[in-house]
Design a protein around this motif. Structure first.
Motif, PDB file in Angstrom:
ATOM      1  N   GLY A 467       0.712  -1.122  -0.027  1.00 31.39           N
ATOM      2  CA  GLY A 467       0.073  -0.015  -0.024  1.00 31.39           C
ATOM      3  C   GLY A 467       0.858   1.257   0.127  1.00 31.39           C
ATOM      4  N   LEU A 468       1.883   1.294   0.734  1.00 29.99           N
ATOM      5  CA  LEU A 468       2.770   2.232   0.884  1.00 29.99           C
ATOM      6  C   LEU A 468       3.537   2.760  -0.587  1.00 29.99           C
ATOM      7  CD1 LEU A 468       4.465   2.566   4.447  1.00 29.99           C
ATOM      8  CD2 LEU A 468       2.440   3.622   3.557  1.00 29.99           C
ATOM      9  N   ALA A 469       3.928   1.428  -0.977  1.00 35.63           N
ATOM     10  CA  ALA A 469       4.346   1.506  -2.402  1.00 35.63           C
ATOM     11  C   ALA A 469       3.688   2.261  -3.340  1.00 35.63           C
ATOM     12  CB  ALA A 469       4.674   0.052  -2.991  1.00 35.63           C
ATOM     13  N   ALA A 470       2.255   1.975  -3.424  1.00 37.78           N
ATOM     14  CA  ALA A 470       1.361   2.676  -4.134  1.00 37.78           C
ATOM     15  C   ALA A 470       1.218   4.320  -4.109  1.00 37.78           C
ATOM     16  CB  ALA A 470      -0.172   1.762  -4.341  1.00 37.78           C
ATOM     17  N   LEU A 471       1.405   4.386  -2.779  1.00 30.00           N
ATOM     18  CA  LEU A 471       1.163   5.661  -2.155  1.00 30.00           C
ATOM     19  C   LEU A 471       2.387   6.567  -2.666  1.00 30.00           C
ATOM     20  CD1 LEU A 471      -1.130   7.128  -0.439  1.00 30.00           C
ATOM     21  CD2 LEU A 471       0.703   6.880   1.415  1.00 30.00           C
ATOM     22  N   SER A 472       3.490   6.081  -2.670  1.00 29.24           N
ATOM     23  CA  SER A 472       4.679   7.074  -2.781  1.00 29.24           C
ATOM     24  C   SER A 472       4.798   7.235  -4.490  1.00 29.24           C
ATOM     25  CB  SER A 472       5.864   5.961  -2.274  1.00 29.24           C
ATOM     26  OG  SER A 472       6.061   4.775  -2.959  1.00 29.24           O
ATOM     27  N   ARG A 473       4.218   6.043  -5.204  1.00 28.63           N
ATOM     28  CA  ARG A 473       4.374   6.323  -6.838  1.00 28.63           C
ATOM     29  C   ARG A 473       3.438   7.418  -7.032  1.00 28.63           C
ATOM     30  NH1 ARG A 473       4.401   0.731  -6.826  1.00 28.63           N
ATOM     31  NH2 ARG A 473       2.270   0.508  -7.032  1.00 28.63           N
ATOM     32  N   HIS A 496       9.713   3.126   1.150  1.00 30.12           N
ATOM     33  CA  HIS A 496       8.779   3.973   0.223  1.00 30.12           C
ATOM     34  C   HIS A 496       8.650   5.166   0.429  1.00 30.12           C
ATOM     35  CE1 HIS A 496       8.468   0.204  -2.496  1.00 30.12           C
ATOM     36  NE2 HIS A 496       7.870  -0.382  -1.486  1.00 30.12           N
ATOM     37  N   ILE A 497       8.175   5.296   2.019  1.00 27.87           N
ATOM     38  CA  ILE A 497       8.059   6.800   2.414  1.00 27.87           C
ATOM     39  C   ILE A 497       9.309   7.887   2.103  1.00 27.87           C
ATOM     40  CG2 ILE A 497       7.821   8.263   4.513  1.00 27.87           C
ATOM     41  CD1 ILE A 497       6.798   5.779   5.794  1.00 27.87           C
ATOM     42  N   ILE A 514       9.868  -1.805  12.628  1.00 30.00           N
ATOM     43  CA  ILE A 514      10.796  -0.751  11.913  1.00 30.00           C
ATOM     44  C   ILE A 514      12.003  -1.001  12.575  1.00 30.00           C
ATOM     45  CG2 ILE A 514      11.229   1.634  11.359  1.00 30.00           C
ATOM     46  CD1 ILE A 514       8.326   2.211  11.260  1.00 30.00           C
ATOM     47  N   THR A 515      13.319  -0.775  11.708  1.00 30.92           N
ATOM     48  CA  THR A 515      14.596  -0.890  12.267  1.00 30.92           C
ATOM     49  C   THR A 515      15.359   0.453  11.985  1.00 30.92           C
ATOM     50  OG1 THR A 515      15.685  -2.050  10.402  1.00 30.92           O
ATOM     51  CG2 THR A 515      14.621  -3.550  12.275  1.00 30.92           C
ATOM     52  N   GLY A 516      16.629   0.172  12.153  1.00 30.94           N
ATOM     53  CA  GLY A 516      17.308   1.558  12.145  1.00 30.94           C
ATOM     54  C   GLY A 516      17.515   1.857  10.199  1.00 30.94           C
ATOM     55  N   THR A 517      17.657   0.539   9.714  1.00 30.71           N
ATOM     56  CA  THR A 517      17.553   0.745   8.278  1.00 30.71           C
ATOM     57  C   THR A 517      16.492   1.474   7.634  1.00 30.71           C
ATOM     58  OG1 THR A 517      18.617  -1.437   8.179  1.00 30.71           O
ATOM     59  CG2 THR A 517      17.763  -0.624   6.100  1.00 30.71           C
ATOM     60  N   GLY A 518      15.190   1.274   8.147  1.00 31.63           N
ATOM     61  CA  GLY A 518      14.118   2.185   7.629  1.00 31.63           C
ATOM     62  C   GLY A 518      14.116   3.600   8.193  1.00 31.63           C
ATOM     63  N   LEU A 519      14.529   3.951   9.210  1.00 30.70           N
ATOM     64  CA  LEU A 519      14.660   5.390   9.550  1.00 30.70           C
ATOM     65  C   LEU A 519      15.769   5.803   8.833  1.00 30.70           C
ATOM     66  CD1 LEU A 519      13.910   7.331  11.354  1.00 30.70           C
ATOM     67  CD2 LEU A 519      15.642   6.621  13.179  1.00 30.70           C
ATOM     68  N   ALA A 520      16.876   5.384   8.452  1.00 28.11           N
ATOM     69  CA  ALA A 520      17.896   5.806   7.569  1.00 28.11           C
ATOM     70  C   ALA A 520      17.310   6.231   6.256  1.00 28.11           C
ATOM     71  CB  ALA A 520      19.184   4.860   7.794  1.00 28.11           C
ATOM     72  N   THR A 521      16.563   5.502   5.834  1.00 28.26           N
ATOM     73  CA  THR A 521      16.072   5.639   4.386  1.00 28.26           C
ATOM     74  C   THR A 521      15.161   6.990   4.422  1.00 28.26           C
ATOM     75  OG1 THR A 521      16.209   3.273   3.936  1.00 28.26           O
ATOM     76  CG2 THR A 521      14.686   4.851   2.385  1.00 28.26           C
ATOM     77  N   ILE A 522      14.390   6.969   5.339  1.00 29.19           N
ATOM     78  CA  ILE A 522      13.557   8.169   5.878  1.00 29.19           C
ATOM     79  C   ILE A 522      14.244   9.386   5.856  1.00 29.19           C
ATOM     80  CG2 ILE A 522      11.974   9.222   7.188  1.00 29.19           C
ATOM     81  CD1 ILE A 522      10.742   6.492   7.722  1.00 29.19           C
ATOM     82  N   SER A 523      15.235   9.404   6.781  1.00 28.23           N
ATOM     83  CA  SER A 523      16.035  10.698   6.763  1.00 28.23           C
ATOM     84  C   SER A 523      16.942  11.107   5.630  1.00 28.23           C
ATOM     85  CB  SER A 523      17.111  10.268   7.826  1.00 28.23           C
ATOM     86  OG  SER A 523      16.677   9.716   9.208  1.00 28.23           O
ATOM     87  N   LEU A 524      17.360  10.196   4.909  1.00 25.89           N
ATOM     88  CA  LEU A 524      17.763  10.527   3.526  1.00 25.89           C
ATOM     89  C   LEU A 524      17.163  10.935   2.494  1.00 25.89           C
ATOM     90  CD1 LEU A 524      20.328   7.386   3.028  1.00 25.89           C
ATOM     91  CD2 LEU A 524      21.276   9.634   3.174  1.00 25.89           C
ATOM     92  N   CYS A 526      13.643  12.219   3.014  1.00 24.60           N
ATOM     93  CA  CYS A 526      12.662  13.336   3.391  1.00 24.60           C
ATOM     94  C   CYS A 526      13.213  14.433   4.132  1.00 24.60           C
ATOM     95  CB  CYS A 526      11.451  12.497   4.594  1.00 24.60           C
ATOM     96  SG  CYS A 526      10.554  11.252   3.627  1.00 24.60           S
ATOM     97  N   LYS A 527      13.883  14.993   3.149  1.00 25.54           N
ATOM     98  CA  LYS A 527      15.035  16.146   3.717  1.00 25.54           C
ATOM     99  C   LYS A 527      13.878  17.460   4.489  1.00 25.54           C
ATOM    100  CE  LYS A 527      18.588  14.296   2.786  1.00 25.54           C
ATOM    101  NZ  LYS A 527      19.319  14.832   1.634  1.00 25.54           N
TER     102      LYS A 527
END
Length: 638
Positions: A467-473, A496-497, A514-524, A526-527
């Motif tokens: 669902g988040l994949a569709a939302l992000s697209r 995807h966020i 959610i782990t540190g990997t997911g949060l790192a992707t968001i940080s990179l 969602c500036k």
């Protein structure tokens, strides 16, 4: 590619300024990058600025010499030294927003007021240090027209009187939550500021004497007095024969008022345009109807929480055809027949709130969307008898719909979301606690609602990574997203966020996977993130928090309660995120007192709000706590 000199030579500066005036903010940003001449036009033409980084403030003032509006409300560390720099732009400055600027005192206020003689609008709401001395300093600004002082808890009648005497040209003033203001201050304000057009005295402990004084204002158009517990019907009777220009009144949650008091206002002001009385009276009886019949120009009526009859709604429909907004939240006796009668005449409705009206069914919803073709905002929270059949009509008829609230509507499913997705202009959608929606329904939203700005999926347990994949697209403009307690989400979905570059507000509370990997992707990705809620995200390790500290430099508010953050990561977050102003740090099991001490010292000059466990009150150094208090930081002990 820059323009050639030959082309620029035939474009006069006046012509360039005129062209610049037609550009939207995105166009102006591109304009600045064309060439130096275009950059100079931007510098000379720009009249307003919202400062995010206070260290650049002086340079910005020099770059934009014609600023008339300055907003410092989101800056940390705003104090007298910062405000004094505004004296450089004194002749031009007309509007100044210092909301939540806890470090500004009387010296800074007086210097700005004297130097900026054209100053007309000032906002000092939620300024912790703003009291009578600061009000006296601001009163030097004799040309002031608008002033907001919401929740200035140090302000008393003394300071208000100084404002009234010095700023007699005031047309709009807000005193909401200024708890030291009494009848004396309001009386002197009304005597000195005869040009007042808008007055907000919400939450003040004023009595009927203040309403008597207010009723003498000849130009008053807007009176807001939400939750004034001492006002009675006798007070509203003063308004019946006073304030001849009154157009809007709000008496929401004034618990001592009755229907007779409301009638006295309507009787004296048949040309009223906005009438708000939510949760004020328990029942709207037939005695109210004759006065509603006279309200030919009424545009807004809010009567949340009242028992209303079908006959009342029928009269409202036949007599108030100019209505654009109706609030009927928690009117539990409202029926389908009443709603159908209402919308038959009120075809110009833009906003309709029927939240918590449990008797409303698809029949009423179909009548609403078929009759109200201009509807833009529809709120149906906790209307549990609404199903996909009712939503079908929304998809067919409500092409202008921008906001839809279906929170806790248990009858909403994926087919319903498919119908909703036909509203291509939808900007805000709330689906919290709709447990029957899944990735399939979210796919329709992501595919068709490409203008969506806000989406609430709180506790939508059927939502997963796809669902988040569709939302992000599809929803690239999304700036606010609530995924709290969507416990099927994993790092795959959260990644995807990171593709939502406009995201500014994100809630991930209680997502255990959610782990540190997911949060790192968001940080990179969602500036632009300014708010982040990670409460109860227990599996996020230091790698995620390190990435957050390095890449999420715009964060202003964060909740890390119950997270597994170490002393090192906590200190890094608190020292690197230089715009951070509000933190919740409760039950950090891996953090020690030393970690809290070091982290708080690194950011104590910019923090405005802080939530900590109560035992830390006795473990942290008294010198640190005093320093936080002196800088205006309000600590909530849990």
């Amino acid at each position: 590619m820059s323009l050639s000199p030959s082309i620029l030579s035939v474009l006069s500066e006046d012509l360039l300024v005129r062209v610049y005036g037609f550009l939207d903010p995105t166009g102006r940003k591109a304009w600045r990058l064309v060439c130096r001449d275009f950059l100079r036009i931007d510098s000379l033409s720009r009249t307003s600025i919202r400062v995010l980084r206070i260290e650049l403030f002086t340079a910005l003032l020099l770059r934009y010499p014609n600023l008339s509006s300055v907003d410092l409300s989101v800056c940390p560390r705003v104090d007298d030294s910062v405000v004094l720099r505004l004296a450089l732009n004194g002749p031009a400055l007309r509007s100044l927003n210092l909301s939540r600027a806890t470090g500004v005192g009387a010296r800074g206020m007086e210097t700005v007021a004297r130097a900026c003689q054209a100053l007309e609008r000032v906002d000092v709401s939620h300024c912790w240090r703003f009291g009578d001395w600061e009000a006296a300093a601001l009163s030097v600004a004799a040309g002031l027209r608008e002033l907001r002082m919401d929740k200035c808890l140090g302000l008393s009648d003394v300071g208000l009187v100084r404002i009234a005497v010095g700023c007699s040209k005031l047309e709009k003033i807000s005193l909401k939550w200024c708890m030291e203001i009494s009848d004396l201050g309001i009386d002197l304000l009304c005597k000195k500021c005869r040009d007042l057009k808008s007055l907000d005295v919400s939450y003040l402990k004023i009595t009927n004497d203040s309403i008597c004084s207010i009723s003498s204002l000849p130009k008053l158009e807007v009176l807001l007095m939400v939750c004034c517990p001492l006002i009675t019907d006798a007070g509203l009777q003063f308004l019946e024969n006073g304030s001849p220009s009154l157009q809007e009144i709000d008496v929401t949650r004034c618990e001592r008022l009755s229907l007779s008091g409301l009638i006295s206002v309507l009787k004296g002001h048949p040309d009223l345009r906005q009438f708000r009385a939510g949760h004020t009276v328990s029942e709207i009886s037939t005695s109210f109807l004759p006065y509603i019949r006279a309200m030919k120009n009424l545009e807004t009526i809010i009567i949340d929480g009242a028992c209303i009859s079908d006959s009342f709604l029928r009269k409202l429909s036949s007599n108030c055809r100019f209505l654009t907004e109706i609030g009927l939240s928690k009117c539990i006796d409202m029926t389908d027949m009443g709603v159908m009668a209402l919308v038959r005449g009120c075809v110009n409705l833009r906003t309709l709130n029927m939240s918590c009206c449990g008797s409303i069914t698809d029949l009423a919803l179909s009548a609403v969307v078929e009759s109200c073709q201009y509807l833009q905002i529809l709120k149906l929270e906790s209307c549990n008898m609404i199903t996909e059949k009712g939503l079908r009509g929304i998809g067919h008829c409500s092409k202008l719909l921008q906001e839809l609230d279906l929170t806790d509507c248990c009858g909403i499913n994926d087919r319903g979301l498919e119908y909703i997705s036909r509203c291509s202009n939808l900007l805000r959608l709330k689906l919290g606690l709709c447990t029957n929606v899944s990735d399939k329904g979210l796919f329709h939203i992501g595919s068709n609602c490409t203008k969506l700005l806000e989406l609430d999926l709180y506790r939508c347990s059927g939502i997963g990574d796809e669902g988040l994949a569709a939302l992000s697209r599809g929803c690239k403009s999304l700036n606010r997203l609530n995924l709290s307690y969507c416990d099927e989400l994993t790092d795959t979905g959260v990644e995807h966020i990171g593709q939502l570059e406009q995201l500014g507000h994100l809630e991930l509370r209680g997502i255990k996977k959610i782990t540190g990997t997911g949060l790192a992707t968001i940080s990179l990705g969602c500036k632009k993130l300014v708010y982040l809620d990670l409460k109860l995200c227990e599996k996020i390790d230091d790698s995620g928090f390190w990435a957050l500290a390095y890449f999420s430099r715009n964060l202003r508010q964060i909740n890390l309660s119950y997270c597994s953050v170490s002393d090192t990561a906590l200190c890094m977050v608190m020292s690197n995120l230089t715009r951070l102003q509000d933190m919740d740090l409760v039950h950090l099991s891996n953090a020690t007192v030393e970690g809290f001490e070091l982290g708080l010292r690194a950011c104590c000059t910019r923090l405005k709000k802080l939530k900590l466990l109560a035992p830390l009150r006795f473990l942290l150094s008294s010198e640190l706590l005093e320093r936080l208090h002196a800088r205006g930081c309000r600590i909530r002990w849990a």
